[in-house]
Design a protein around this motif. Structure first.
Motif, PDB file in Angstrom:
ATOM      1  N   VAL A 246     -16.383   9.952  -3.886  1.00  0.00           N
ATOM      2  CA  VAL A 246     -15.398   8.914  -4.188  1.00  0.00           C
ATOM      3  C   VAL A 246     -14.111   9.502  -4.767  1.00  0.00           C
ATOM      4  O   VAL A 246     -13.059   8.867  -4.702  1.00  0.00           O
ATOM      5  N   SER A 247     -14.181  10.724  -5.294  1.00  0.00           N
ATOM      6  CA  SER A 247     -12.961  11.362  -5.810  1.00  0.00           C
ATOM      7  C   SER A 247     -12.051  11.856  -4.690  1.00  0.00           C
ATOM      8  O   SER A 247     -10.884  12.148  -4.931  1.00  0.00           O
ATOM      9  N   LEU A 248     -12.553  11.940  -3.461  1.00  0.00           N
ATOM     10  CA  LEU A 248     -11.797  12.533  -2.356  1.00  0.00           C
ATOM     11  C   LEU A 248     -10.987  11.550  -1.523  1.00  0.00           C
ATOM     12  O   LEU A 248     -10.000  11.944  -0.910  1.00  0.00           O
ATOM     13  N   PHE A 249     -11.398  10.284  -1.462  1.00  0.00           N
ATOM     14  CA  PHE A 249     -10.781   9.344  -0.528  1.00  0.00           C
ATOM     15  C   PHE A 249     -10.328   8.067  -1.224  1.00  0.00           C
ATOM     16  O   PHE A 249     -11.068   7.492  -2.033  1.00  0.00           O
ATOM     17  N   HIS A 250      -9.114   7.595  -0.884  1.00  0.00           N
ATOM     18  CA  HIS A 250      -8.578   6.339  -1.419  1.00  0.00           C
ATOM     19  C   HIS A 250      -9.500   5.190  -1.030  1.00  0.00           C
ATOM     20  O   HIS A 250     -10.169   5.233   0.000  1.00  0.00           O
ATOM     21  N   GLY A 251      -9.520   4.157  -1.840  1.00  0.00           N
ATOM     22  CA  GLY A 251     -10.324   2.976  -1.532  1.00  0.00           C
ATOM     23  C   GLY A 251     -11.810   3.236  -1.692  1.00  0.00           C
ATOM     24  O   GLY A 251     -12.617   2.591  -1.038  1.00  0.00           O
ATOM     25  N   SER A 252     -12.171   4.179  -2.558  1.00  0.00           N
ATOM     26  CA  SER A 252     -13.576   4.555  -2.735  1.00  0.00           C
ATOM     27  C   SER A 252     -14.031   4.243  -4.154  1.00  0.00           C
ATOM     28  O   SER A 252     -13.266   4.390  -5.103  1.00  0.00           O
ATOM     29  N   GLN A 253     -15.282   3.818  -4.261  1.00  0.00           N
ATOM     30  CA  GLN A 253     -15.830   3.530  -5.589  1.00  0.00           C
ATOM     31  C   GLN A 253     -17.344   3.460  -5.544  1.00  0.00           C
ATOM     32  O   GLN A 253     -17.929   3.154  -4.503  1.00  0.00           O
ATOM     33  N   ILE A 254     -17.960   3.726  -6.679  1.00  0.00           N
ATOM     34  CA  ILE A 254     -19.398   3.501  -6.837  1.00  0.00           C
ATOM     35  C   ILE A 254     -19.546   2.047  -7.247  1.00  0.00           C
ATOM     36  O   ILE A 254     -18.943   1.596  -8.214  1.00  0.00           O
ATOM     37  N   ARG A 255     -20.329   1.304  -6.481  1.00  0.00           N
ATOM     38  CA  ARG A 255     -20.453  -0.137  -6.710  1.00  0.00           C
ATOM     39  C   ARG A 255     -21.667  -0.491  -7.559  1.00  0.00           C
ATOM     40  O   ARG A 255     -21.627  -1.416  -8.346  1.00  0.00           O
ATOM     41  N   ARG A 256     -22.757   0.248  -7.375  1.00  0.00           N
ATOM     42  CA  ARG A 256     -23.986  -0.092  -8.110  1.00  0.00           C
ATOM     43  C   ARG A 256     -24.920   1.105  -8.131  1.00  0.00           C
ATOM     44  O   ARG A 256     -25.058   1.800  -7.129  1.00  0.00           O
ATOM     45  N   ILE A 257     -25.549   1.322  -9.278  1.00  0.00           N
ATOM     46  CA  ILE A 257     -26.578   2.364  -9.396  1.00  0.00           C
ATOM     47  C   ILE A 257     -27.787   1.752 -10.097  1.00  0.00           C
ATOM     48  O   ILE A 257     -27.664   1.185 -11.174  1.00  0.00           O
ATOM     49  N   GLU A 258     -28.944   1.874  -9.462  1.00  0.00           N
ATOM     50  CA  GLU A 258     -30.225   1.535 -10.089  1.00  0.00           C
ATOM     51  C   GLU A 258     -30.947   2.854 -10.298  1.00  0.00           C
ATOM     52  O   GLU A 258     -30.985   3.699  -9.390  1.00  0.00           O
TER      53      GLU A 258
ATOM     54  N   THR B 254     -32.858   9.361 -12.519  1.00  0.00           N
ATOM     55  CA  THR B 254     -32.291   9.674 -11.211  1.00  0.00           C
ATOM     56  C   THR B 254     -32.089   8.377 -10.425  1.00  0.00           C
ATOM     57  O   THR B 254     -32.523   7.300 -10.830  1.00  0.00           O
ATOM     58  N   VAL B 255     -31.430   8.479  -9.288  1.00  0.00           N
ATOM     59  CA  VAL B 255     -31.004   7.306  -8.529  1.00  0.00           C
ATOM     60  C   VAL B 255     -32.146   6.730  -7.690  1.00  0.00           C
ATOM     61  O   VAL B 255     -32.629   7.363  -6.754  1.00  0.00           O
ATOM     62  N   PHE B 256     -32.567   5.522  -8.057  1.00  0.00           N
ATOM     63  CA  PHE B 256     -33.543   4.769  -7.273  1.00  0.00           C
ATOM     64  C   PHE B 256     -32.868   4.212  -6.032  1.00  0.00           C
ATOM     65  O   PHE B 256     -33.400   4.278  -4.931  1.00  0.00           O
ATOM     66  N   ARG B 257     -31.664   3.652  -6.237  1.00  0.00           N
ATOM     67  CA  ARG B 257     -30.856   3.132  -5.134  1.00  0.00           C
ATOM     68  C   ARG B 257     -29.433   2.968  -5.642  1.00  0.00           C
ATOM     69  O   ARG B 257     -29.223   2.470  -6.745  1.00  0.00           O
ATOM     70  N   ALA B 258     -28.477   3.394  -4.816  1.00  0.00           N
ATOM     71  CA  ALA B 258     -27.074   3.237  -5.197  1.00  0.00           C
ATOM     72  C   ALA B 258     -26.272   2.801  -3.987  1.00  0.00           C
ATOM     73  O   ALA B 258     -26.645   3.078  -2.846  1.00  0.00           O
TER      74      ALA B 258
END
Length: 131
Positions: free
Chosen positions: A23-35, A47-51
């Motif tokens: 997400v640091s590389l491209f405009h319009g990018s973001q982390i929306r949800r992390i479980e 650790t990431v169950f689902r993201a």
């Protein structure tokens, strides 16, 4: 939820690190949800169950698999990025190739102004194109 088709990336412990990097590389990018995996669950705690994250508007899912697999990512599946500028392509190429491997260095291959193909340090394959 409406039916959808999204890329799904399976990591073994580096999903959150990879998402933050991407997400640091491209405009319009973001982390929306992390479980995250919690105590007593199958995966390593925290650790990431689902993201879910977006890269330039494209929704992508990922996990940290609690099971070790004998396979990883392959260049036969890649994320194809239409870059907005040569500077964006050059930056993405330079960042993604650190610790990875260059499959096709940046150049004019006749089908676009500039193109490159790289496998990043996590094994994910990227085709970067400047039309």
């Amino acid at each position: 939820m409406a039916q959808s088709v999204r890329p799904f990336l399976m990591f073994e412990g580096s999903a959150e690190e990879a998402m933050n990097f991407y997400v640091s590389l491209f405009h319009g990018s973001q982390i929306r949800r992390i479980e995250r995996y919690g105590p007593g669950q199958q995966g390593a705690e925290g650790t990431v169950f689902r993201a879910e994250f977006t890269l330039a508007g494209q929704e992508i899912l990922c996990i940290d698999s609690p099971i070790h697999h004998a396979f990883t990512f392959t260049p036969s599946f890649s994320l194809f990025v239409e870059c907005e500028s040569e500077a964006e392509l050059d930056n993405a190429f330079s960042q993604l190739s650190i610790g990875g491997s260059v499959l096709m260095p940046p150049g004019n291959y006749g089908f676009s102004n500039k193109f490159s193909w790289v496998s990043d340090r996590y094994g994910v394959s990227w085709q970067l194109n400047l039309q």
